[in-house]
Scaffold this motif. Sequence first.
Motif, PDB file in Angstrom:
ATOM      1  N   VAL A  57      -2.323  19.341  73.242  1.00  0.00           N
ATOM      2  CA  VAL A  57      -2.827  19.132  71.888  1.00  0.00           C
ATOM      3  C   VAL A  57      -2.174  17.849  71.405  1.00  0.00           C
ATOM      4  O   VAL A  57      -0.963  17.796  71.203  1.00  0.00           O
ATOM      5  N   VAL A  58      -2.993  16.811  71.294  1.00  0.00           N
ATOM      6  CA  VAL A  58      -2.497  15.472  70.932  1.00  0.00           C
ATOM      7  C   VAL A  58      -3.161  15.041  69.628  1.00  0.00           C
ATOM      8  O   VAL A  58      -3.841  14.028  69.564  1.00  0.00           O
ATOM      9  N   TYR A  59      -2.913  15.805  68.603  1.00  0.00           N
ATOM     10  CA  TYR A  59      -3.527  15.569  67.298  1.00  0.00           C
ATOM     11  C   TYR A  59      -3.024  14.265  66.688  1.00  0.00           C
ATOM     12  O   TYR A  59      -3.798  13.480  66.154  1.00  0.00           O
ATOM     13  N   ALA A  60      -1.737  14.016  66.787  1.00  0.00           N
ATOM     14  CA  ALA A  60      -1.157  12.777  66.264  1.00  0.00           C
ATOM     15  C   ALA A  60      -1.435  11.630  67.231  1.00  0.00           C
ATOM     16  O   ALA A  60      -1.372  11.802  68.452  1.00  0.00           O
ATOM     17  N   THR A  61      -1.728  10.469  66.683  1.00  0.00           N
ATOM     18  CA  THR A  61      -2.096   9.316  67.517  1.00  0.00           C
ATOM     19  C   THR A  61      -1.001   8.958  68.517  1.00  0.00           C
ATOM     20  O   THR A  61      -1.297   8.695  69.687  1.00  0.00           O
ATOM     21  N   ASP A  62       0.259   8.971  68.116  1.00  0.00           N
ATOM     22  CA  ASP A  62       1.328   8.592  69.038  1.00  0.00           C
ATOM     23  C   ASP A  62       1.446   9.551  70.215  1.00  0.00           C
ATOM     24  O   ASP A  62       1.862   9.154  71.310  1.00  0.00           O
ATOM     25  N   LEU A  63       1.041  10.794  70.042  1.00  0.00           N
ATOM     26  CA  LEU A  63       1.103  11.744  71.148  1.00  0.00           C
ATOM     27  C   LEU A  63       0.022  11.494  72.194  1.00  0.00           C
ATOM     28  O   LEU A  63       0.174  11.879  73.352  1.00  0.00           O
ATOM     29  N   LYS A  64      -1.046  10.848  71.797  1.00  0.00           N
ATOM     30  CA  LYS A  64      -2.084  10.497  72.770  1.00  0.00           C
ATOM     31  C   LYS A  64      -1.492   9.588  73.843  1.00  0.00           C
ATOM     32  O   LYS A  64      -1.800   9.720  75.025  1.00  0.00           O
ATOM     33  N   ASP A  65      -0.616   8.688  73.437  1.00  0.00           N
ATOM     34  CA  ASP A  65       0.103   7.817  74.368  1.00  0.00           C
ATOM     35  C   ASP A  65       1.212   8.596  75.069  1.00  0.00           C
ATOM     36  O   ASP A  65       1.245   8.683  76.294  1.00  0.00           O
ATOM     37  N   ARG A  66       2.110   9.178  74.291  1.00  0.00           N
ATOM     38  CA  ARG A  66       3.320   9.793  74.856  1.00  0.00           C
ATOM     39  C   ARG A  66       3.036  10.977  75.764  1.00  0.00           C
ATOM     40  O   ARG A  66       3.680  11.129  76.796  1.00  0.00           O
ATOM     41  N   LEU A  67       2.098  11.826  75.410  1.00  0.00           N
ATOM     42  CA  LEU A  67       1.832  13.020  76.212  1.00  0.00           C
ATOM     43  C   LEU A  67       0.683  12.849  77.197  1.00  0.00           C
ATOM     44  O   LEU A  67       0.747  13.352  78.319  1.00  0.00           O
ATOM     45  N   ALA A  68      -0.375  12.180  76.768  1.00  0.00           N
ATOM     46  CA  ALA A  68      -1.570  12.085  77.613  1.00  0.00           C
ATOM     47  C   ALA A  68      -1.695  10.758  78.343  1.00  0.00           C
ATOM     48  O   ALA A  68      -2.583  10.597  79.176  1.00  0.00           O
ATOM     49  N   GLY A  69      -0.839   9.791  78.022  1.00  0.00           N
ATOM     50  CA  GLY A  69      -0.872   8.524  78.738  1.00  0.00           C
ATOM     51  C   GLY A  69      -1.960   7.563  78.307  1.00  0.00           C
ATOM     52  O   GLY A  69      -2.307   6.641  79.053  1.00  0.00           O
TER      53      GLY A  69
END
Length: 163
Positions: A57-69
């Motif tokens: 779950v990458v709701y926050a924009t920064d997590l799209k990078d950090r978790l999903a690459g």
Amino acid sequence: MILEPIGLPFSQVAALIEALRQRGETVATAESLTAGLVAAALTEVPGASAVVRGGLVVYATDLKDRLAGVDPDLLAEHGAVHPDVAAQLAVGASRRCGADWGIGLTGVAGPDPQDGVAPGTVHLGFTGPRGTQVRTVVLDGDRHAVRAAAVRVALEHFAALLR
């Protein structure tokens, strides 16, 4: 039960899980707009653990990078709601969870636009043994309706890819 409000028959999701099982393939998700609803829908089916590896779950924009690459330059240039972001979410889900297939969703549920993108705009990314593709749809309705329809469209399209 998550499937009823989404409007997906249990039998349809069960058939998708069975198709993956018969193929010996697995799936993972990276979800922004739907915040885990696709993974929740898939796991409504008993035995789904044989084919569903997990989800991000990458709701926050920064997590799209950090978790999903997802490429941070892509996010900086185009924002979180872009077809290439959906593709990279799908690839990231597959890679990070060790799955044969990845499904990535990003979009705007509303009621307000995001980064100049209109509510109802949804980008669906799919990656698997035959490559990566993106499908973009514009869905009608309020926030709940857009999110539910995004799950339904994602699973229907994924089922078609498995045929």
